[in-house]
Scaffold this active site. Structure first.
Site, PDB file in Angstrom:
ATOM      1  N   ASP A   1       1.776   5.282   5.899  1.00  0.00           N
ATOM      2  CA  ASP A   1       0.890   4.145   5.712  1.00  0.00           C
ATOM      3  C   ASP A   1       1.457   2.981   6.527  1.00  0.00           C
ATOM      4  O   ASP A   1       2.638   2.986   6.906  1.00  0.00           O
ATOM      5  CB  ASP A   1       0.820   3.795   4.224  1.00  0.00           C
ATOM      6  CG  ASP A   1      -0.163   2.671   3.950  1.00  0.00           C
ATOM      7  OD1 ASP A   1      -1.289   2.724   4.484  1.00  0.00           O
ATOM      8  OD2 ASP A   1       0.202   1.735   3.212  1.00  0.00           O
TER       9      ASP A   1
ATOM     10  N   ASP B   1       0.261  -0.985   6.221  1.00  0.00           N
ATOM     11  CA  ASP B   1       0.407  -2.208   5.443  1.00  0.00           C
ATOM     12  C   ASP B   1       1.313  -1.959   4.243  1.00  0.00           C
ATOM     13  O   ASP B   1       1.033  -1.103   3.407  1.00  0.00           O
ATOM     14  CB  ASP B   1      -0.961  -2.702   4.951  1.00  0.00           C
ATOM     15  CG  ASP B   1      -1.840  -3.207   6.082  1.00  0.00           C
ATOM     16  OD1 ASP B   1      -1.320  -3.906   6.958  1.00  0.00           O
ATOM     17  OD2 ASP B   1      -3.047  -2.901   6.079  1.00  0.00           O
TER      18      ASP B   1
ATOM     19  N   ASP C   1       3.170   2.958   0.009  1.00  0.00           N
ATOM     20  CA  ASP C   1       3.593   1.936  -0.960  1.00  0.00           C
ATOM     21  C   ASP C   1       2.639   1.838  -2.140  1.00  0.00           C
ATOM     22  O   ASP C   1       2.913   1.086  -3.074  1.00  0.00           O
ATOM     23  CB  ASP C   1       3.693   0.568  -0.285  1.00  0.00           C
ATOM     24  CG  ASP C   1       2.320   0.011   0.090  1.00  0.00           C
ATOM     25  OD1 ASP C   1       1.545   0.727   0.766  1.00  0.00           O
ATOM     26  OD2 ASP C   1       2.011  -1.124  -0.300  1.00  0.00           O
TER      27      ASP C   1
END
Length: 345
Positions: free
Chosen positions: A26, A28, A225
């Site tokens: 990922d 961001d 995250d």
């Protein structure tokens, strides 16, 4: 293809960049926040890549094109090609192309990333509900997206047109904090029309399919995250995962995670790719779980942490096992916070 219920973080004797052929990363909250590289991210990724691990960047953000994302990553110090980037715009464009004839018009509520992805699939982007579209697609349009674009989506969806969304993330991390994501904008249109879109992004199958088709990964590791997109998507696809604590997920949320949101591994940041993962073992003496110098167990529904370990993250791993194996749904984020107080996390 969901994995068996996870009751503790797993261990790995080899560093993760050696144990897996491809990292599905990922962006961001993992590689950058607010456009700037997260601490330790660049050097960790360069080392993992130089060691032979393929790096693929998998993002629910449909705003930018793969070319723009690759340029951004290269500018940060992580050389990347457009083919290394997989976006929810690509996943939703494939989904639409499987349901509409080639050349069909699609009303775009979003950015250039969606337009480019639609053209790649032989579809024609349009800007107005009055341009005779055959469907509507909605993706994150950036902080400057005007309210008038949501109105166009509302008009078209209310007419009964098929509605697609790149992803349903309610929030996104930014350099200033947590901001509304595409899912928040989708909710606006849903409230107005009463309809629901077909969505493609993580954690849904279209995004996982797009990623595997484009990378050809045989032993991938999802790195993210977010529990409700990255980790849930990995669980649904039967793929191992690494949660890093540099984005939206807090340690307390991790302890309270439901089974589909429990990662295979947990680490502070992307340096976790370069190291073995310690064992979380049952502790015979206490009946709890040990990791490093820490022992955790659930006592009368409360999590208790004992020991004096050198690594706070080992304490978190032990607490994960106690919460997931013993406390189950009884662990609240508030209770988890009390147990975490000793670790400074």
């Amino acid at each position: 293809m969901n994995q068996p219920v996870r009751t503790r973080p797993e261990s790995s004797r080899r560093s993760l960049n050696e144990a897996y052929d491809t990292a599905l990363l990922d962006l961001d909250g993992v590689v950058y926040a607010g456009g700037e590289a997260i601490e330790h991210a660049v050097e960790s990724l360069v080392t993992a890549r130089d060691g032979g691990m393929r790096l693929a960047y998998v993002t629910n953000n449909a705003l930018r094109t793969p070319e723009a994302v690759a340029e951004h990553l290269t500018r940060l110090g992580v050389p990347a090609a457009p083919d290394d980037v997989i976006t929810s715009a690509q996943a939703v464009a494939r989904l639409i192309s499987e349901q509409l004839p080639r050349g069909a018009r699609v009303l775009v509520i979003g950015g250039e990333g969606l337009r480019v992805a639609l053209r790649e699939r032989g579809l024609t982007p349009v800007d107005s509900a009055d341009d005779d579209p055959a469907a509507v697609v909605q993706g994150y349009g950036g902080p400057e997206m005007p309210w008038a674009r949501l109105m166009e989506a509302g008009y078209a969806v209310a007419r009964g047109l098929p509605w697609f969304a790149s992803n349903l993330d309610l929030t996104i991390p930014s350099g200033r904090g947590i901001a509304p994501g595409n899912g928040a904008a989708v909710e606006v249109v849903r409230i107005v029309t009463g309809a629901s879109p077909q969505a493609a992004g993580k954690p849904l199958p279209p995004m996982h399919r797009e990623t595997i088709l484009r990378t050809g990964a045989r032993r991938p590791l999802v790195v993210g995250d977010r529990l409700d997109t990255d980790i849930e998507g990995a669980d649904a696809g039967g793929v191992d995962s690494l949660l890093v604590l540099t984005g939206v997920t807090t340690p307390a949320q991790l302890l309270a995670a439901e089974p589909k949101h429990r990662p295979t591994y947990v680490d502070r940041d992307l340096r976790g790719l370069l190291t073995p993962q310690p064992e979380v073992a049952h502790d015979e003496a206490s009946g709890g779980f040990r990791c490093g110098g820490w022992v955790a167990r659930a006592e009368e529904g409360a999590l208790v942490l004992r020991g004096e370990g050198d690594e706070p993250l080992d304490g978190l791993r032990a607490l994960c096992a106690a919460a997931w194996a013993e406390a189950g749904d009884a662990v609240s984020e508030a209770d988890a916070g009390k147990a975490l107080a000793r670790l400074g996390l």
